[in-house]
Design a protein around this motif. Structure first.
Motif, PDB file in Angstrom:
ATOM      1  N   TRP A   1       1.175   8.280   7.750  1.00 30.25           N
ATOM      2  CA  TRP A   1      -0.037   9.066   7.942  1.00 30.25           C
ATOM      3  C   TRP A   1      -0.395   9.214   9.425  1.00 30.25           C
ATOM      4  O   TRP A   1      -1.442   8.741   9.882  1.00 30.25           O
ATOM      5  CB  TRP A   1      -1.199   8.449   7.180  1.00 30.25           C
TER       6      TRP A   1
ATOM      7  N   ALA B   1       2.018   5.260   3.133  1.00 30.49           N
ATOM      8  CA  ALA B   1       0.950   5.861   3.946  1.00 30.49           C
ATOM      9  C   ALA B   1       0.741   5.134   5.265  1.00 30.49           C
ATOM     10  O   ALA B   1       0.467   5.767   6.296  1.00 30.49           O
ATOM     11  CB  ALA B   1      -0.351   5.896   3.151  1.00 30.49           C
TER      12      ALA B   1
ATOM     13  N   LEU C   1       0.809  -1.219   0.000  1.00 31.22           N
ATOM     14  CA  LEU C   1       0.000   0.000   0.000  1.00 31.22           C
ATOM     15  C   LEU C   1       0.846   1.274   0.000  1.00 31.22           C
ATOM     16  O   LEU C   1       0.292   2.377   0.015  1.00 31.22           O
ATOM     17  CB  LEU C   1      -0.930   0.014   1.222  1.00 31.22           C
TER      18      LEU C   1
ATOM     19  N   ASP D   1       1.454   8.944  -1.467  1.00 36.39           N
ATOM     20  CA  ASP D   1       1.854   8.105  -0.332  1.00 36.39           C
ATOM     21  C   ASP D   1       1.181   6.742  -0.358  1.00 36.39           C
ATOM     22  O   ASP D   1       1.678   5.794   0.255  1.00 36.39           O
ATOM     23  CB  ASP D   1       1.477   8.776   0.996  1.00 36.39           C
ATOM     24  N   LEU D   2       0.033   6.679  -1.017  1.00 37.95           N
ATOM     25  CA  LEU D   2      -0.809   5.480  -0.939  1.00 37.95           C
ATOM     26  C   LEU D   2      -0.912   4.805  -2.298  1.00 37.95           C
ATOM     27  O   LEU D   2      -1.251   5.441  -3.300  1.00 37.95           O
ATOM     28  CB  LEU D   2      -2.211   5.854  -0.438  1.00 37.95           C
TER      29      LEU D   2
ATOM     30  N   VAL E   1      -5.860   2.428   6.290  1.00 38.28           N
ATOM     31  CA  VAL E   1      -4.500   2.953   6.360  1.00 38.28           C
ATOM     32  C   VAL E   1      -4.062   3.142   7.801  1.00 38.28           C
ATOM     33  O   VAL E   1      -2.956   2.750   8.194  1.00 38.28           O
ATOM     34  CB  VAL E   1      -4.395   4.277   5.581  1.00 38.28           C
TER      35      VAL E   1
END
Length: 331
Positions: free
Chosen positions: A44, A40, A37, A132-133, A172
């Protein structure tokens, strides 16, 4: 409840090929693990999100209660800067700034640029953090409908509802408890449009909703870095166990012309189903001109026809077979 809860199956080391060949054709929910993924999941944090996205305004559900009720509308839409939202939603104690109370809850369901026309697109609405993802894309680009950033306070519980499109929920940050119901359980959920009045599926009011006792619950805990596949028409209820950030990706399982064109949220029934429901409403209105015993007689005849046509074991790809399996398991 008549039926013991089922656990949503977990599938390890999921690849696109495995998803398309085994998971997707089964048309049942599954937790997918081992999907890359991106950064993130690690980066995050509330501090990172607040600093990177900044104070751009977003429209947020604010609820004095931890159980959001779409039928009674026990929440209001408020505008907050994104950084302020993150600060309030991730707070570990009573709030010093609030709309209703120091314990109010927040839920963001990101919208398109024009909420009345545009579908949410995470990469477009949040370009600062989009790279980021790495979202799993297990469908053709032409099937893509929306990608929705979701962010919420610990304890916030979203009303039970179903989606008309297949989707994956990419968790996430934080964790969620998710309770799902097969399409065959629609009769037990007291659905109005796409929503159910049953706010807590694990502690239901069976006096108000006695048929719910016949429903079969599928339960799971979705954790950071995991992905939940939810096929269309599977009703679900989501409880945030922590401050949570997730991205939902929706895609069209049916041909594009089967869906309503003016539907940026993607929650309207397929157009042919909508027309069928409208026809049913007209039929019910026609029957109301008859005495009560006639109404019941012809309503039962209509139900018998529908059951014979659409609710046989062969016609039901999920619920009927599951009920059969339950009986074979001694339930």
């Amino acid at each position: 409840m008549e039926n013991p809860d089922k656990e949503v199956p977990v599938v390890e080391n999921v690849t696109k090929e495995l998803f398309l060949s085994e998971i997707y054709p089964a048309r049942k929910p599954a937790i997918l693990r081992g999907i890359e993924l991106g950064e993130a999941v690690r980066t995050w944090t509330p501090e990172y999100l607040s600093t990177t996205v900044g104070s751009r305004p977003v429209k947020v559900h604010v609820c004095p209660s931890d159980k959001m009720d779409f039928v009674k509308k026990n929440f209001a839409y408020k505008n907050l800067g994104f950084d302020e939202l993150v600060q309030r939603a991730s707070a570990t104690g009573p709030l010093t700034e609030f709309f209703y109370s120091e314990n109010e809850k927040y839920y963001l369901r990101a919208l398109g640029d024009d909420a009345r026309k545009d579908c949410a697109d995470f990469a477009v609405q949040f370009p600062e953090i989009a790279n980021d993802l790495q979202l799993p894309c297990y469908f053709d680009d032409s099937q893509f409908f929306s990608s929705v950033l979701r962010l919420g306070s610990p304890g916030i519980q979203l009303w039970t509802h179903y989606d008309v499109m297949d989707n994956v929920l990419v968790q996430v940050k934080g964790s969620k408890r998710v309770v799902l119901f097969a399409p065959s359980d629609a009769l037990h959920l007291y659905l109005s449009s796409d929503k159910s009045p049953i706010l807590d599926p694990l502690e239901p009011d069976l006096k108000a909703y006695p048929d719910y006792a016949h429903a079969q619950r599928w339960v799971c805990t979705l954790r950071e870095g995991e992905v939940l596949f939810m096929p269309a028409l599977w009703s679900h209820n989501v409880l945030a166990l922590d401050f949570g950030v997730a991205v939902n990706v929706f895609w069209r399982h049916l041909d594009a012309d089967m869906y309503e064109k003016r539907d940026p949220y993607g929650n309207k029934d397929p157009s042919v189903a909508g027309r069928a429901l409208q026809s049913l409403d007209k039929s019910m209105q026609s029957l109301s001109a008859l005495p009560a015993e006639y109404q019941q007689f012809y309503a039962l005849r209509m139900m018998a026809r529908l059951r014979e046509k659409f609710c046989s074991a062969d016609a039901d790809g999920s619920g009927s077979s599951e009920k059969q399996e339950s009986e074979e398991d001694g339930k």
